[in-house]
Design a protein around this motif. Structure first.
Motif, PDB file in Angstrom:
ATOM      1  N   THR A  31      -6.602   0.817   4.634  1.00  0.00           N
ATOM      2  CA  THR A  31      -5.479   1.380   3.887  1.00  0.00           C
ATOM      3  C   THR A  31      -5.414   0.785   2.490  1.00  0.00           C
ATOM      4  O   THR A  31      -5.080   1.468   1.527  1.00  0.00           O
ATOM      5  CB  THR A  31      -4.156   1.078   4.595  1.00  0.00           C
TER       6      THR A  31
ATOM      7  N   GLU B 129       0.401   8.291  -3.671  1.00  0.00           N
ATOM      8  CA  GLU B 129       0.707   8.172  -2.241  1.00  0.00           C
ATOM      9  C   GLU B 129       0.224   9.389  -1.463  1.00  0.00           C
ATOM     10  O   GLU B 129      -0.210   9.271  -0.314  1.00  0.00           O
ATOM     11  CB  GLU B 129       2.201   7.949  -2.011  1.00  0.00           C
TER      12      GLU B 129
ATOM     13  N   ALA C 172      -5.294   2.840  -0.962  1.00  0.00           N
ATOM     14  CA  ALA C 172      -4.106   2.798  -1.811  1.00  0.00           C
ATOM     15  C   ALA C 172      -4.439   2.308  -3.214  1.00  0.00           C
ATOM     16  O   ALA C 172      -3.966   2.864  -4.212  1.00  0.00           O
ATOM     17  CB  ALA C 172      -3.046   1.899  -1.176  1.00  0.00           C
TER      18      ALA C 172
ATOM     19  N   ASN D 108       0.835  -1.208   0.000  1.00  0.00           N
ATOM     20  CA  ASN D 108       0.000   0.000   0.000  1.00  0.00           C
ATOM     21  C   ASN D 108       0.861   1.247   0.000  1.00  0.00           C
ATOM     22  O   ASN D 108       0.554   2.233  -0.655  1.00  0.00           O
ATOM     23  CB  ASN D 108      -0.894   0.028   1.240  1.00  0.00           C
ATOM     24  N   ALA D 109       1.939   1.211   0.789  1.00  0.00           N
ATOM     25  CA  ALA D 109       2.785   2.392   0.891  1.00  0.00           C
ATOM     26  C   ALA D 109       3.915   2.344  -0.128  1.00  0.00           C
ATOM     27  O   ALA D 109       4.270   3.371  -0.711  1.00  0.00           O
ATOM     28  CB  ALA D 109       3.353   2.495   2.301  1.00  0.00           C
TER      29      ALA D 109
ATOM     30  N   VAL E 211       2.437   7.440   4.395  1.00  0.00           N
ATOM     31  CA  VAL E 211       1.456   6.355   4.373  1.00  0.00           C
ATOM     32  C   VAL E 211       1.888   5.236   5.318  1.00  0.00           C
ATOM     33  O   VAL E 211       1.071   4.684   6.069  1.00  0.00           O
ATOM     34  CB  VAL E 211       1.254   5.805   2.944  1.00  0.00           C
TER      35      VAL E 211
ATOM     36  N   SER F 236      -3.389   8.905  -0.949  1.00  0.00           N
ATOM     37  CA  SER F 236      -3.621   7.898   0.099  1.00  0.00           C
ATOM     38  C   SER F 236      -3.416   8.511   1.475  1.00  0.00           C
ATOM     39  O   SER F 236      -4.260   8.374   2.361  1.00  0.00           O
ATOM     40  CB  SER F 236      -2.665   6.716  -0.051  1.00  0.00           C
TER      41      SER F 236
END
Lengths: 100, 405
Positions: free
Chosen positions: B295, B276, B299, B24-25, B201, B279
């Motif tokens: 999350t 990002e 994302a 996700n990050a 994130v 997000s």
């Protein structure tokens, strides 16, 4: 069906705040990149213009604002994790107790 | 003994949470070569660790949002406290196993599904099995967003859309503004922005997700009489959860990273930064306003948005479609596993039941791990050209992005 109206109400707020921060900051960063390219000149730009020193200054200001807001974001995470909130009542951010 | 099983299983869930969500990050930073894969997961792990320690808000009410086993202050209801809290421990254990099994299965398939949904799904299933449909807090009392609908389903519907719109607009603005800047110069510049926004994130993920496991463990401790306070969390719980989520992040769910970074959109640094930033902003804004969200959903929505926002970008809607299907079935599937686990545990009863449930978890987790080795995705091949198969790496040359970085 309170949940749906509550969610829609919240979604709007989230969208507005996210637009300002999540799209606004990258746009400001992009202005910084553009200004930096303008300041660097030569191969940094597609038209290979001469460097313009003022561009670098503008770029630095843009990057500084982006970094400052990002740091505020981290401060915000830390503060809410500690049960505090960020307050802007003195214009500069201060950490206060939640529900203040 | 049962308590120990619950704690270990909860930490196991926290671990899968970490490694399922690394992407996700960091997926976009890895895909564009802004960070080398190992550096990216290391950075993300450290920030998750820090983030987990920053979240000291009482997380006991996490489970309260979906199942009815606690009073308003987060303390377990008295009827679950008989026999040292075994009735409650079994529900929690079965729920956690449901969450882990589903997390492992979606990871094996390389699909980024929500860890929160897996956890909530498992708990809901176990609660239905144990208490019937009345044991689940479906809609709350209407005064605020609550219950399965308010805290789980509605946020899952709106959060990817919000993040996608923000990322799309951000991407569009960036490419408008930087028109005339040489591509090389632009890519290099935006890598820094990408690293910064991805770090935010990661930090937000640590504060949000480690908290859930801390709440679950503390609930189990209270139920078994090993902890009294409903306003504090034992330090060792915080430490263990922080370490588990960081370790999971560092191991890196490469299969999921690959799908997010290479499968959805052919991503460039400016798009990565837009995704990002969107997000981070969406997660922070929602948690400030008291919305629970995943999350993963944010994302994924943001990465898709960054593809839509750039004219001529490749967006693989087929891959996106598979993800959406995975999202839809995450909650019911984890619930089904949770329910079956509760029945098995309840049928055998007591310690034997819990041990068997735990054994099933270990065997299925080991099985899925071994299966994953056949087509392993790792730091070395995560960036290979996308060949249309979710969860399976392309063979052959390491992609150019990776070697250039």
């Amino acid at each position: 069906m309170h949940n749906i109206s509550l969610a829609l109400d919240g979604a709007w707020k989230v969208l507005l705040v996210s637009l300002a921060l999540g799209a606004g900051l990258p746009a400001l960063f992009a202005i910084g990149i553009k200004a930096m390219a303008f300041g660097t000149g030569g191969d940094a730009e597609t038209d290979h213009a001469a460097p313009h020193p003022v561009g670098r200054v503008v770029a630095m200001v843009c990057f500084a604002v982006v970094v400052a807001v990002a740091l505020l974001g981290i401060l915000f995470i830390v503060a809410s994790g500690m049960g505090k909130a960020l307050s802007f009542e003195h214009i500069y951010p201060t950490i206060v107790d939640k529900g203040h | 003994m049962i308590l120990a099983l619950v704690v270990v299983t909860a930490l196991g869930f926290d671990f899968t949470n970490g490694f399922h969500d690394t992407g996700n990050a960091m997926a976009t930073s890895i895909a564009t070569g802004a960070l080398k894969p190992k550096v990216a997961v290391g950075l993300s792990a450290v920030l998750n660790l820090v983030g987990a320690f920053l979240s000291v808000e009482v997380a006991l009410t996490v489970t309260n949002a979906v199942i009815k086993v606690q009073g308003a202050d987060g303390a377990p209801k008295p009827e679950f406290l008989a026999d040292q809290g075994v009735p409650l421990l079994l529900i929690v254990l079965a729920g956690l196993v449901g969450g882990i099994v589903w997390n492992m299965a979606t990871w094996l398939l390389g699909l980024p599904s929500s860890s929160s949904h897996a956890l909530f799904g498992g708990l809901i299933g176990a609660a239905i099995a144990a208490l019937g449909f009345g044991g689940v807090n479906w809609v709350g009392d209407g005064s605020k967003l609550d219950g399965v609908v308010g805290k789980v389903i509605l946020p899952a519907l709106f959060s990817p859309v919000v993040a996608g719109v923000v990322a799309g607009i951000g991407t569009w603005l960036i490419f408008r503004i930087t028109a005339g800047v040489a591509q090389r110069f632009r890519e290099t510049g935006f890598r820094w922005g990408q690293i910064g926004s991805a770090s935010l994130v990661s930090l937000a993920h640590g504060t949000n997700d480690a908290q859930k496991t801390m709440g679950v463990i503390t609930l189990a401790l209270i139920a078994s009489g090993h902890w009294q306070s409903t306003t504090g969390i034992p330090f060792w719980v915080k430490l263990a959860c922080a370490l588990a989520i960081a370790a999971g992040t560092y191991i890196g769910g490469w299969r999921v990273i690959r799908t997010l970074g290479k499968g959805l959109v052919e991503i460039s640094s400016p798009q990565g930064m837009a995704a990002e930033s969107a997000s981070a902003a969406t997660i922070l804004a929602s948690s400030h306003l008291g919305f629970a969200l995943s999350t993963t959903h944010v994302a994924t929505g943001a990465i898709l948005g960054s593809g839509v926002g750039r004219r001529g970008a490749t967006v693989r809607w087929g891959v996106a479609g598979r993800m959406v299907i995975a999202w839809l079935i995450t909650l019911p599937s984890a619930a089904a596993v949770g329910a079956v686990m509760w029945w098995i545990g309840h049928l055998l009863g007591g310690l034997a039941g819990s041990l068997v449930v735990f054994g099933i978890l270990v065997v299925s987790a080991a099985g899925m791990y071994l299966r994953s080795r056949k087509t392993a995705v790792h730091a070395g091949n995560v960036n290979n050209e996308w060949d249309g198969k979710v969860g399976i790496p392309a063979t052959g040359e390491t992609s150019k992005e990776l070697t250039r970085a």
